[in-house]
Design an enzyme around this catalytic site. Structure first.
Site, PDB file in Angstrom:
ATOM      1  N   HIS A  38       0.846  -1.205   0.000  1.00 40.17           N
ATOM      2  CA  HIS A  38       0.000   0.000   0.000  1.00 40.17           C
ATOM      3  C   HIS A  38       0.877   1.249   0.000  1.00 40.17           C
ATOM      4  O   HIS A  38       1.266   1.759   1.048  1.00 40.17           O
ATOM      5  CB  HIS A  38      -0.932  -0.006   1.226  1.00 40.17           C
ATOM      6  CG  HIS A  38      -1.952   1.090   1.222  1.00 40.17           C
ATOM      7  ND1 HIS A  38      -3.295   0.862   1.475  1.00 40.17           N
ATOM      8  CD2 HIS A  38      -1.864   2.424   1.001  1.00 40.17           C
ATOM      9  CE1 HIS A  38      -3.963   2.003   1.399  1.00 40.17           C
ATOM     10  NE2 HIS A  38      -3.101   2.972   1.133  1.00 40.17           N
ATOM     11  N   GLU A  64     -11.031   3.708   7.718  1.00 42.40           N
ATOM     12  CA  GLU A  64      -9.879   4.535   8.097  1.00 42.40           C
ATOM     13  C   GLU A  64     -10.447   5.699   8.906  1.00 42.40           C
ATOM     14  O   GLU A  64     -10.430   5.679  10.130  1.00 42.40           O
ATOM     15  CB  GLU A  64      -9.170   5.011   6.819  1.00 42.40           C
ATOM     16  CG  GLU A  64      -7.973   5.912   7.049  1.00 42.40           C
ATOM     17  CD  GLU A  64      -7.420   6.492   5.725  1.00 42.40           C
ATOM     18  OE1 GLU A  64      -8.069   6.366   4.674  1.00 42.40           O
ATOM     19  OE2 GLU A  64      -6.330   7.102   5.777  1.00 42.40           O
ATOM     20  N   ASP A 110       1.826   3.858   3.029  1.00 37.92           N
ATOM     21  CA  ASP A 110       0.838   4.797   2.482  1.00 37.92           C
ATOM     22  C   ASP A 110       1.483   5.894   1.617  1.00 37.92           C
ATOM     23  O   ASP A 110       1.574   5.747   0.421  1.00 37.92           O
ATOM     24  CB  ASP A 110      -0.005   5.409   3.616  1.00 37.92           C
ATOM     25  CG  ASP A 110      -1.438   5.679   3.184  1.00 37.92           C
ATOM     26  OD1 ASP A 110      -1.802   5.321   2.048  1.00 37.92           O
ATOM     27  OD2 ASP A 110      -2.217   6.247   3.984  1.00 37.92           O
ATOM     28  N   ASP A 111       1.949   6.967   2.254  1.00 43.52           N
ATOM     29  CA  ASP A 111       2.518   8.114   1.520  1.00 43.52           C
ATOM     30  C   ASP A 111       3.835   8.525   2.163  1.00 43.52           C
ATOM     31  O   ASP A 111       3.908   9.525   2.878  1.00 43.52           O
ATOM     32  CB  ASP A 111       1.540   9.300   1.573  1.00 43.52           C
ATOM     33  CG  ASP A 111       0.201   8.951   0.972  1.00 43.52           C
ATOM     34  OD1 ASP A 111       0.138   8.772  -0.256  1.00 43.52           O
ATOM     35  OD2 ASP A 111      -0.781   8.854   1.737  1.00 43.52           O
TER      36      ASP A 111
HETATM   37 ZN   LIG Z   1      -3.793   4.959   1.058  1.00 38.45          ZN
END
Ligand SMILES: [Zn+2]
Length: 357
Positions: A27, A214, A292-293
């Site tokens: 992810h 989330e 994620d980021d």
């Molecule tokens: Zn994400």
């Protein structure tokens, strides 16, 4: 797992030692992989970003201390404004793979929305997609990392854009596009309008992962599972509030892609220590640790491993998540077997008595 268990894992593992373990990342958004110096360079060409000083640019595209879901998502609106030319897009794709390889990630599923990279300059989404996957694939060959791609549809996209993204994914599976992702603001936009589209993706053999549970409640995860047929859930941490849902995820082998730092920075958990990771593990929910980021959050996957240790998990458990990630990767059985063997080989070769471990 058995390979990892053979090692005597000392407490107080340093970040440096963790860095050397082979990893899998399922992810990671290309949108959130932009090195600051690269952003600064291309910002000079952007009509909306060129006048900013470095501090202001940083405030717009990185986590700035404000722990709020919508505020975090606003980073992406500024990042879109970087893409005025092909070279900028290719550089970001190349560097994302280079960075992943530097973290000892051996298999990366890199996801992106073609619209994110295409819209500012008015590029064609399919063209942009090919620029990205070709640049990433070239970097992958150079750095010896396996990369596959998921195309992201944001919940606020109109039907036509979403359908076009699915078509692009289906037309270019030979370039390593293996799945479809639903992202965006689950508090404002339900997943149900995309049910038919994701059904088609599944029928065509694409993997499906959905951001849910989330900022939204367990009901949002149910929607992802029942209406979109998700094979994996992005985050999904709110499933801990629903015993029946936990049971369903366990029974159907639907894995959560857990991103610890992201959850803190978006304010969906008050702090790392409040994160339900351990409860999820104890409940037997399949899961994998993801970043994620990383460039927005200013972390690496290694940092997330360290965070998981800080939450009381063992290295054996974390390596177990990595091996579990192979099971949930959108790869063929033969590719998974090969990856599993490669990881086991590498783990066996780690120097057990190295003091830096
Ligand atoms: Zn994400």
């Amino acid at each position: 797992m058995s390979d990892a268990r053979n090692h005597d894992v000392p407490s107080g593992l340093t970040r440096h030692a963790l860095h050397r373990w082979p990893k899998i990342e399922l992810h990671r958004h290309l949108e959130g992989c932009v090195r600051f110096e690269t952003a600064w360079h291309w910002a000079q060409r952007s009509p909306d970003l060129a006048g900013l000083d470095q501090d202001e640019l940083r405030r717009r595209i990185e986590f700035d201390g404000v722990r709020d879901f919508t505020h975090f998502l606003n980073r992406f609106a500024s990042l879109r404004q970087l893409y005025t030319c092909r070279e900028a897009i290719e550089q970001v794709a190349w560097e994302a793979v280079e960075d992943a390889a530097a973290e000892h990630i051996r298999y990366l599923e890199l996801r992106f929305s073609p619209d994110h990279f295409a819209s500012y300059a008015g590029f064609d989404m399919e063209t942009v997609t090919l620029w990205i996957v070709d640049a990433a694939a070239a970097a992958a060959r150079l750095h010896n990392i396996r990369v596959r791609y998921l195309l992201t549809i944001a919940r606020n996209y109109d039907e036509q854009t979403a359908a076009e993204i699915l078509s692009i994914a289906l037309r270019h599976r030979d370039r390593g596009i293996v799945g479809l992702d639903l992202a965006g603001n689950e508090l404002l936009y339900p997943a149900v309008p995309f049910a038919a589209l994701f059904a088609r993706a599944r029928e065509e053999g694409l993997g499906v992962t959905v951001h849910a549970g989330e900022a939204g409640p367990a009901a949002s995860v149910w929607e992802a599972v029942e209406e979109l047929g998700a094979h994996r859930i992005g985050h999904g941490i709110r499933c801990v509030d629903d015993v029946r849902l936990v049971h369903t995820l366990r029974e159907r082998r639907i894995a959560l892609e857990v991103c610890l730092t992201s959850n803190v920075q978006t304010g969906v958990v008050p702090s790392l220590l409040d994160h339900p990771l351990r409860r999820l593990v104890q409940a037997g929910v399949p899961l994998t640790l993801c970043s994620d980021d990383p460039r927005i959050s200013r972390i690496t996957l290694t940092d997330e491993w360290r965070n998981a240790l800080d939450l009381g998990l063992s290295l054996e458990q974390i390596v177990g998540f990595t091996l579990q990630a192979v099971e949930h990767a959108f790869l063929t059985s033969a590719e998974k077997e090969e990856l599993r063997e490669a990881l086991a080989r590498e783990i066996r070769a780690l120097p057990v008595n190295d003091p830096s471990r």
